[in-house]
Design a protein around this motif. Structure first.
Motif, PDB file in Angstrom:
ATOM      1  N   SER A 273     -24.425 -19.961 -19.391  1.00  6.21           N
ATOM      2  CA  SER A 273     -24.355 -18.510 -19.560  1.00  6.21           C
ATOM      3  C   SER A 273     -24.147 -17.834 -18.214  1.00  6.21           C
ATOM      4  N   PRO A 274     -23.442 -16.687 -18.183  1.00  5.71           N
ATOM      5  CA  PRO A 274     -23.246 -15.977 -16.920  1.00  5.71           C
ATOM      6  C   PRO A 274     -24.554 -15.472 -16.329  1.00  5.71           C
ATOM      7  N   ASP A 275     -25.501 -15.070 -17.173  1.00  5.11           N
ATOM      8  CA  ASP A 275     -26.784 -14.589 -16.647  1.00  5.11           C
ATOM      9  C   ASP A 275     -27.504 -15.692 -15.883  1.00  5.11           C
ATOM     10  N   LEU A 276     -27.534 -16.891 -16.455  1.00  2.79           N
ATOM     11  CA  LEU A 276     -28.195 -18.011 -15.800  1.00  2.79           C
ATOM     12  C   LEU A 276     -27.463 -18.400 -14.521  1.00  2.79           C
ATOM     13  N   ALA A 277     -26.131 -18.381 -14.555  1.00  2.00           N
ATOM     14  CA  ALA A 277     -25.351 -18.727 -13.366  1.00  2.00           C
ATOM     15  C   ALA A 277     -25.587 -17.724 -12.252  1.00  2.00           C
ATOM     16  N   GLY A 278     -25.584 -16.436 -12.594  1.00  2.00           N
ATOM     17  CA  GLY A 278     -25.823 -15.409 -11.576  1.00  2.00           C
ATOM     18  C   GLY A 278     -27.196 -15.535 -10.953  1.00  2.00           C
ATOM     19  N   ALA A 279     -28.206 -15.786 -11.782  1.00  2.00           N
ATOM     20  CA  ALA A 279     -29.564 -15.941 -11.263  1.00  2.00           C
ATOM     21  C   ALA A 279     -29.665 -17.164 -10.351  1.00  2.00           C
ATOM     22  N   ALA A 280     -29.012 -18.254 -10.732  1.00  2.00           N
ATOM     23  CA  ALA A 280     -29.040 -19.464  -9.906  1.00  2.00           C
ATOM     24  C   ALA A 280     -28.359 -19.222  -8.567  1.00  2.00           C
ATOM     25  N   ALA A 281     -27.242 -18.490  -8.582  1.00  2.00           N
ATOM     26  CA  ALA A 281     -26.521 -18.205  -7.343  1.00  2.00           C
ATOM     27  C   ALA A 281     -27.362 -17.345  -6.412  1.00  2.00           C
ATOM     28  N   ARG A 282     -27.980 -16.288  -6.961  1.00  2.00           N
ATOM     29  CA  ARG A 282     -28.793 -15.409  -6.112  1.00  2.00           C
ATOM     30  C   ARG A 282     -29.995 -16.142  -5.534  1.00  2.00           C
ATOM     31  N   HIS A 283     -30.586 -17.020  -6.341  1.00  2.00           N
ATOM     32  CA  HIS A 283     -31.723 -17.801  -5.837  1.00  2.00           C
ATOM     33  C   HIS A 283     -31.283 -18.733  -4.711  1.00  2.00           C
ATOM     34  N   ALA A 284     -30.131 -19.382  -4.893  1.00  2.00           N
ATOM     35  CA  ALA A 284     -29.645 -20.312  -3.869  1.00  2.00           C
ATOM     36  C   ALA A 284     -29.263 -19.599  -2.582  1.00  2.00           C
ATOM     37  N   LEU A 285     -28.716 -18.394  -2.707  1.00  2.00           N
ATOM     38  CA  LEU A 285     -28.306 -17.628  -1.525  1.00  2.00           C
ATOM     39  C   LEU A 285     -29.501 -17.088  -0.753  1.00  2.00           C
ATOM     40  N   ASP A 286     -30.649 -17.003  -1.429  1.00  2.00           N
ATOM     41  CA  ASP A 286     -31.900 -16.577  -0.820  1.00  2.00           C
ATOM     42  C   ASP A 286     -31.742 -15.193  -0.176  1.00  2.00           C
ATOM     43  N   GLU A 287     -31.921 -15.088   1.121  1.00  2.00           N
ATOM     44  CA  GLU A 287     -31.855 -13.793   1.806  1.00  2.00           C
ATOM     45  C   GLU A 287     -30.470 -13.479   2.374  1.00  2.00           C
TER      46      GLU A 287
END
Length: 296
Positions: free
Chosen positions: A53-67
């Protein structure tokens, strides 16, 4: 690939390391990630993906990018370029809250800005908060409106966003809980097709402390989005809505691409797409426009 994740940063700030980090994060949640495609070198890039899902992908990307100061927007590829834009004005298309700036000429900026902040974060009813703030300005000379307008600045990317989308056939509407005095000028300056907002009432060169009813609020913004889409035979999937405050949230959640732009916490938490770091060019990159395609 049936979805795309777009990474956007300040010019020169997006790196291959950012792209690799996000691709690894997608693989870690069992998404098949394709090769990156630069929309603007070191500024914006697409990563196609599927099986998640795009929501899950977006959340994973933001978490990986951190700060890292990088925005990540995930969405379906189908109908990516939107045919209708409905945009908030204050703190979105322009950098300021025009009512707060107007209040400065009555010596009430801090007091009114505190009410605005609570209203935009969903802590106060929008209509009641607007009536309260406008009432505090009773007797203020209408010259203050002109001075406020002279000091109002466009958000970087605003003019390019409207010019590019209109050149590609989209209809652009400025929909604000602010006032027609300002929305009319902003719309004329950068080319919105139409504007809708509230009307400040005046008499003998002074504000009466009242606003015309009914008040253009959260529900009216959502109604405007749906009405304009229906009039053009467009599904909501073909629409884009952007704003920063609680009165924008309904239209943001209803649009095919709803973007919380440098938004209040309650809005950023509830929106499917967020721009926390970039300017309004991010909305073009999110639609797959390359920097070379931007209209002057």
């Amino acid at each position: 690939m049936d979805h795309v994740l777009t990474l956007i940063a300040a010019p020169g700030a997006l790196t291959v390391e950012h792209l690799n980090t996000v691709r690894a994060a997608l693989r870690a949640i069992a998404a098949e990630a394709g090769s990156p495609d630069w929309l603007a070198e070191a500024e914006a890039a697409d990563i196609p993906f599927r099986a998640i899902s795009p929501d899950l992908a977006g959340a994973a990307a933001r978490h990986a990018l951190d700060e890292a100061p990088v925005d990540a927007i995930a969405q379906p590829l189908e109908q990516r370029r939107k045919r209708l834009l409905v945009a908030d004005m204050d703190s979105t298309i322009v950098t300021s809250e025009t009512l707060d700036e107007l209040a400065a000429y009555a010596g009430l900026k801090e007091k009114i800005a505190a009410i605005t902040k609570r209203s935009m974060n969903g802590e106060l009813d929008f209509a009641e908060a607007l009536r309260l703030r406008v009432g505090m300005l009773k007797g203020l000379s209408t010259e203050a409106l002109e001075r406020t307008w002279e000091a109002t600045a466009l958000t970087p990317g605003a003019a390019t966003l409207i010019a590019t989308m209109r050149a590609d056939g989209a209809f652009c509407c400025l929909a604000s809980g602010g006032f027609t005095f300002f929305t009319g000028r902003v719309a004329a300056q950068i080319g919105f097709d139409m504007h809708v907002s509230n009307i400040l009432l005046k008499e003998d060169g002074k504000l009466t402390g009242t606003v015309a009813e009914p008040i253009f609020d959260r529900d009216a913004k959502l109604t405007t989005l749906k009405r304009l889409a229906a009039e053009r035979g467009l599904p909501l999937a073909a629409t884009l809505a952007v704003g920063d405050g609680a009165n924008d949230l309904a239209m943001i959640q209803a649009a095919g691409l709803g973007v919380a732009f440098r938004a209040k916490p309650v809005v950023a938490a509830a929106a499917r797409a967020r721009v926390d770091h970039g300017d309004l060019h991010a909305l073009l990159f999110a639609q797959g426009y390359r920097r070379a395609e931007f209209a002057a």
